[in-house]
Design a protein around this motif. Sequence first.
Motif, PDB file in Angstrom:
ATOM      1  N   SER A  99      -0.316  -0.571 -10.603  1.00  0.00           N
ATOM      2  CA  SER A  99       0.218  -1.345  -9.423  1.00  0.00           C
ATOM      3  C   SER A  99      -1.241  -0.979  -8.563  1.00  0.00           C
ATOM      4  N   GLN A 100      -1.364  -1.873  -7.643  1.00  0.00           N
ATOM      5  CA  GLN A 100      -2.497  -1.605  -6.412  1.00  0.00           C
ATOM      6  C   GLN A 100      -2.136  -0.385  -5.565  1.00  0.00           C
ATOM      7  N   ARG A 101      -0.960  -0.085  -5.435  1.00  0.00           N
ATOM      8  CA  ARG A 101      -0.966   1.389  -4.537  1.00  0.00           C
ATOM      9  C   ARG A 101      -1.489   2.385  -5.268  1.00  0.00           C
ATOM     10  N   TYR A 102      -0.859   2.412  -6.570  1.00  0.00           N
ATOM     11  CA  TYR A 102      -1.460   3.667  -7.496  1.00  0.00           C
ATOM     12  C   TYR A 102      -2.587   3.640  -7.877  1.00  0.00           C
ATOM     13  N   GLU A 137       0.764 -10.359  -9.637  1.00  0.00           N
ATOM     14  CA  GLU A 137       1.378 -10.127  -8.786  1.00  0.00           C
ATOM     15  C   GLU A 137       0.900  -8.806  -7.921  1.00  0.00           C
ATOM     16  N   ASP A 138       1.552  -7.668  -8.186  1.00  0.00           N
ATOM     17  CA  ASP A 138       0.981  -6.500  -7.388  1.00  0.00           C
ATOM     18  C   ASP A 138       0.102  -5.619  -8.562  1.00  0.00           C
ATOM     19  N   CYS A 139       0.044  -6.249  -9.513  1.00  0.00           N
ATOM     20  CA  CYS A 139      -0.581  -5.184 -10.581  1.00  0.00           C
ATOM     21  C   CYS A 139      -2.079  -5.624 -11.205  1.00  0.00           C
ATOM     22  N   TYR A 153       4.479  -4.195 -19.032  1.00  0.00           N
ATOM     23  CA  TYR A 153       4.677  -4.381 -17.671  1.00  0.00           C
ATOM     24  C   TYR A 153       6.206  -3.632 -17.149  1.00  0.00           C
ATOM     25  N   SER A 157       6.444  -0.506 -15.239  1.00  0.00           N
ATOM     26  CA  SER A 157       7.506  -0.475 -13.742  1.00  0.00           C
ATOM     27  C   SER A 157       8.147   0.467 -13.622  1.00  0.00           C
ATOM     28  N   GLU A 160       6.747   3.890 -12.935  1.00  0.00           N
ATOM     29  CA  GLU A 160       6.188   3.961 -11.663  1.00  0.00           C
ATOM     30  C   GLU A 160       7.304   4.141 -10.783  1.00  0.00           C
TER      31      GLU A 160
END
Length: 480
Positions: A99-102, A137-139, A153, A157, A160
């Motif tokens: 994901s973008q945040r990680y 999406e967010d990944c 995925y 998820s 995560e």
Amino acid sequence: MTNCEKILKQKGPMMSGELVAFLVSQNGLVANTASKTIVRDKNVHRITGFYKSGQHFCFLEEHKNQVDFFDCFQESLFNNGKKYWYVLNALKMCGGIVSQRYLECYTNYPISPLKSHLPFNLILQRFVAQGILLFNEDCYLLSPKYEKSFTNYAHYSAIEAIKDNVLDNFKSLTKKIGLISFKTGELFPEYGKFRFGFKGVSYVSGLMQGNKNGFVVADILLGHPIYENDVKFFIDKLETINKFQKSARLIPILIVDDLDNNALRLLKSKGIVVGFINELFGEKYANTLIELVNILNNAGASLKQTPEKYLDLIKQLKKYNEGLANNIKGTLFEFVVGHIHSTKCRTLDLGKEIIDKNNRKHETDVVSIYDDKIVISECKATNAQIDILMIDIWIQEKIPAFYDWIKGIEVYREKDIVFEYWSINGFTEDALERLNHLKATSKRFKVEYFNGNDVKERAIEMKNKKLKEVVNDFFLKTEV
């Protein structure tokens, strides 16, 4: 065949500076002319925008199909554009999806404007524009165009969600022991222009500089082997921050479930606290997470060999960590459907991913191989009913991709094909109408669909009391 092609065919992919040197020595060109020759050669593929001194990574179309191509490309970044190499290493260590945040945590690239640095979002857009990464999406995912790896995925998820849960528990722990101020503690904050998994304000005496407080910062690595290169992002972020004038004092903590000895020695040599999950939260907590991760990483084999192990784990999670259990309910529902098939099928695969003829990735939840048929199951444990838009995506994208995949494998061609849709909370009326139409008209394959009550009936038919209890108590939330 052009001179560039001849060299690349013989030597393999290389940096443009190296290719220029070969053109100069072998063909007598001056360096400037050689550089222009590379750029003008339409048969030479180039990856640009990530290397020092304006260099490119040069290769031929045939190289992309070679097993070691992606490793070669990754090595080129390590040697000539290391701040971008962290992006690929993060994806590789997490199984090809982050994901973008990680991803922002797992690089040493600033996420806020910093002199002489392009914004991180722009760098990621470059990776996507050149087909190296895909964005879903967010990944971010490794593109099958360059890396033929397979991602999962749903399982990523779930892992995560486990990491999120550990970070949240870490925040509570640091508050309880007074390591950070009780009114502070953020998940995925910015500190020193970089993203961290956790940050808290600390007034511990050793961190104070006069009236200036210190900070606790942390990242987490979990669910995969962790080697020396995998922890360098954390070290590099801290070293960059320490170069800032008037930087605050820090307690840096890397939270892990396990760690290679070389990585452990490197972290300790840099004064970084290694927070092993079992030492932070106890053996029972850690063992539950380890067992969950192992089941997620070996889903099909786990269901065939120890089919009820996940049911015990669900009960354990509901008792000790219900929040986490609810966050990964969708993945756990895949195990229920897989469990139902596992009693009769020959082989089982959860989170199956394929690449179609257009290099697009498609994933389904459960693939069950029987003697006479192949069953492709889509599983949803959403709170809402499945609507017609989701059914249309399934019909128009997933079914054709997996149908072609099955027909492309000789040993599967003569088997019957069944596509199933399992939804705990059922379907909207128009979605049911679409499903019934497809079920009645399809000639090449069979279509089935099931709701929560159907799942309950299957558990009863299997005479599996433990499965029935979990379906009722966790998925349907009714009295047993």
